[in-house]
Design a protein around this motif. Structure first.
Motif, mmCIF file in Angstrom:
data_model
loop_
_atom_site.group_PDB
_atom_site.id
_atom_site.type_symbol
_atom_site.label_atom_id
_atom_site.label_comp_id
_atom_site.label_asym_id
_atom_site.label_seq_id
_atom_site.Cartn_x
_atom_site.Cartn_y
_atom_site.Cartn_z
ATOM 1 N N UNK A 1 0.842 -1.208 0.000
ATOM 2 C CA UNK A 1 0.000 0.000 0.000
ATOM 3 C C UNK A 1 0.871 1.249 0.000
ATOM 4 N N UNK A 2 0.242 2.398 -0.166
ATOM 5 C CA UNK A 2 0.958 3.675 -0.163
ATOM 6 C C UNK A 2 1.122 4.158 1.280
ATOM 7 N N UNK A 3 2.358 4.528 1.625
ATOM 8 C CA UNK A 3 2.655 4.930 3.000
ATOM 9 C C UNK A 3 3.342 6.294 2.999
ATOM 10 N N UNK A 4 2.870 7.191 3.852
ATOM 11 C CA UNK A 4 3.471 8.524 3.983
ATOM 12 C C UNK A 4 3.676 8.844 5.458
ATOM 13 N N UNK A 5 4.659 9.694 5.715
ATOM 14 C CA UNK A 5 5.021 10.064 7.087
ATOM 15 C C UNK A 5 4.192 11.272 7.560
ATOM 16 N N UNK A 6 3.571 11.127 8.726
ATOM 17 C CA UNK A 6 2.830 12.247 9.320
ATOM 18 C C UNK A 6 3.774 12.956 10.287
ATOM 19 N N UNK A 7 4.371 14.036 9.821
ATOM 20 C CA UNK A 7 5.397 14.718 10.621
ATOM 21 C C UNK A 7 4.814 15.458 11.817
ATOM 22 N N UNK A 8 3.573 15.872 11.732
ATOM 23 C CA UNK A 8 2.986 16.651 12.826
ATOM 24 C C UNK A 8 2.690 15.804 14.064
ATOM 25 N N UNK A 9 2.409 14.534 13.847
ATOM 26 C CA UNK A 9 2.034 13.675 14.969
ATOM 27 C C UNK A 9 3.196 12.837 15.503
ATOM 28 N N UNK A 10 4.297 12.782 14.782
ATOM 29 C CA UNK A 10 5.463 12.041 15.270
ATOM 30 C C UNK A 10 6.095 12.804 16.435
ATOM 31 N N UNK A 11 6.539 12.076 17.443
ATOM 32 C CA UNK A 11 7.049 12.729 18.655
ATOM 33 C C UNK A 11 7.978 11.808 19.435
ATOM 34 N N UNK A 12 8.571 12.377 20.486
ATOM 35 C CA UNK A 12 9.472 11.633 21.370
ATOM 36 C C UNK A 12 8.820 11.528 22.744
ATOM 37 N N UNK A 13 8.900 10.312 23.321
ATOM 38 C CA UNK A 13 8.381 10.087 24.688
ATOM 39 C C UNK A 13 9.502 10.435 25.665
ATOM 40 N N UNK A 14 9.528 11.705 26.112
ATOM 41 C CA UNK A 14 10.638 12.186 26.935
ATOM 42 C C UNK A 14 10.670 11.545 28.324
ATOM 43 N N UNK A 15 9.502 11.376 28.914
ATOM 44 C CA UNK A 15 9.449 10.970 30.325
ATOM 45 C C UNK A 15 9.223 9.468 30.520
ATOM 46 N N UNK A 16 9.236 8.704 29.442
ATOM 47 C CA UNK A 16 8.963 7.267 29.555
ATOM 48 C C UNK A 16 10.115 6.566 30.264
ATOM 49 N N UNK A 17 9.735 5.686 31.218
ATOM 50 C CA UNK A 17 10.733 4.900 31.945
ATOM 51 C C UNK A 17 10.842 3.529 31.287
ATOM 52 N N UNK A 18 11.961 3.299 30.627
ATOM 53 C CA UNK A 18 12.140 2.058 29.888
ATOM 54 C C UNK A 18 12.084 0.846 30.814
ATOM 55 N N UNK A 19 12.616 0.973 32.015
ATOM 56 C CA UNK A 19 12.679 -0.165 32.940
ATOM 57 C C UNK A 19 11.625 -0.070 34.033
ATOM 58 N N UNK A 20 10.499 0.480 33.705
ATOM 59 C CA UNK A 20 9.445 0.643 34.716
ATOM 60 C C UNK A 20 8.882 -0.690 35.195
ATOM 61 N N UNK A 21 8.736 -1.632 34.331
ATOM 62 C CA UNK A 21 8.126 -2.914 34.704
ATOM 63 C C UNK A 21 9.127 -4.048 34.823
ATOM 64 N N UNK A 22 10.302 -3.890 34.321
ATOM 65 C CA UNK A 22 11.308 -4.967 34.366
ATOM 66 C C UNK A 22 12.707 -4.391 34.294
ATOM 67 N N UNK A 23 13.659 -5.180 34.742
ATOM 68 C CA UNK A 23 15.053 -4.747 34.735
ATOM 69 C C UNK A 23 15.656 -4.833 33.328
ATOM 70 N N UNK A 24 16.931 -4.446 33.245
ATOM 71 C CA UNK A 24 17.623 -4.384 31.969
ATOM 72 C C UNK A 24 17.695 -5.748 31.304
ATOM 73 N N UNK A 25 18.070 -6.772 32.052
ATOM 74 C CA UNK A 25 18.215 -8.108 31.465
ATOM 75 C C UNK A 25 16.878 -8.642 30.966
ATOM 76 N N UNK A 26 15.825 -8.519 31.775
ATOM 77 C CA UNK A 26 14.500 -9.005 31.375
ATOM 78 C C UNK A 26 13.948 -8.194 30.202
ATOM 79 N N UNK A 27 14.199 -6.917 30.218
ATOM 80 C CA UNK A 27 13.691 -6.063 29.161
ATOM 81 C C UNK A 27 14.337 -6.436 27.809
ATOM 82 N N UNK A 28 15.628 -6.708 27.840
ATOM 83 C CA UNK A 28 16.328 -7.100 26.611
ATOM 84 C C UNK A 28 15.810 -8.437 26.094
ATOM 85 N N UNK A 29 15.573 -9.354 27.017
ATOM 86 C CA UNK A 29 15.046 -10.671 26.619
ATOM 87 C C UNK A 29 13.651 -10.534 26.016
ATOM 88 N N UNK A 30 12.821 -9.704 26.629
ATOM 89 C CA UNK A 30 11.467 -9.483 26.127
ATOM 90 C C UNK A 30 11.504 -8.830 24.736
#
Length: 301
Positions: free
Chosen positions: A130-159
């Protein structure tokens, strides 16, 4: 006995044979006689009178040998087998011309191009993405997201290895959550075909060489009730907005290098299929999705 009989009888008798005259023979063998009587013959045989050499070269040139046939100069056309003239038949069937504009085109040529066009349409409908285009207005960065909020580094990498399209395992080098950023890139997908399109997952296809060790993975954000990634489905003759999340290790990065890293990526669909029957799917050519330079990417707000 009459006179004629006696004469005939005399000729037939042995008495009629006369002995050669010796004197006459001697005269014939006399040199003087030969020279006087046969002088011309003597000159011929002695080579004195006609001892002249002939011009054989000239004779050869003028001689016309009857056994040799002269080749007539034939035209080049004489070597080409003459074909009988066949009356030209009127074109029929696929050879018959059809008027197109001011000229004529054979029906066979038209049928050929129609078949090629149909084949191209079918190829696009069944296998092209299909035809795909980038929506630049809605793309963003999750600044405050905690990558290891639910699991540690090792478990997160495995997941991540089990559920996401991991680009580089070496990017999971930091155990600090503040060293990672989620970049959510939004795309609009248009499906102009009569078949439903299913995209189970997305992946990172290309990254600038300076950031090979910084990109962790890419994934669809569409999950089921249990949190499992199920990908995106675009119905026939419709469009849909989808979000692809990319995790980047931003250790020692600035706003400029982070922006270069994300906007220099090329994402793509993974294992995309088209549904052509109730439970029948066929593979589809992957769609490549460059991240637009117009997307604003910063490390912090």
């Amino acid at each position: 006995m009459d006179k004629n009989y006696r004469q005939y009888n005399k000729r037939a008798s042995m008495d009629s044979i006369e002995v050669p005259n010796i004197d006459k023979l001697k005269k014939l063998s006399d040199k003087k006689l030969g020279t006087g009587v046969n002088a011309t013959a003597e000159q011929i045989f002695s080579g004195e009178k006609f001892n002249k050499r002939g011009d054989f070269d000239r004779a050869t040139k003028l001689y016309d040998d009857p056994t040799v046939h002269k080749e007539e100069e034939d035209d080049e056309d004489d070597f080409i087998p003459k074909q009988p003239l066949v009356p030209r038949q009127a074109a029929t069937g696929l050879k018959k011309g059809v008027k197109v504009g001011e000229g004529y085109v054979k029906r066979g040529t038209i049928v050929k191009w129609v078949c090629i066009s149909i084949a191209i349409v079918l190829l696009v409908v069944f296998f092209f993405p299909p035809f795909i285009s980038n929506d630049t207005d809605k793309s963003k960065v999750k600044y405050d997201a905690d990558v290891f909020q639910t699991m540690g580094m090792t478990d997160f990498k495995t997941y991540a290895l089990s559920n996401y399209s991991v680009y580089n395992e070496e990017a999971f080098s930091s155990e600090k959550s503040e060293n990672y950023r989620f970049a959510d890139i939004v795309f609009n997908i248009k499906n102009p075909t009569p078949f439903e399109v299913k995209i189970p997952q997305y992946e990172v296809s290309r990254v600038s060489g300076d950031y090979e060790n910084a990109v962790c993975y890419a994934t669809s954000l569409t999950t089921n009730s249990e949190g499992e990634v199920i990908g995106d489905t675009i119905p026939a003759f419709s469009s849909k907005e989808v979000t692809v999340r990319v995790l980047v290790n931003v250790t020692d990065m600035t706003d400029e290098t982070f922006d270069d890293c994300v906007t220099g990526m090329i994402l793509s669909t993974c294992s995309m299929e088209k549904k052509i029957g109730k439970n029948t799917y066929i593979p589809c050519i992957p769609a490549f999705m460059p991240v637009s330079n117009a997307v604003e990417i910063y490390l912090n707000k």
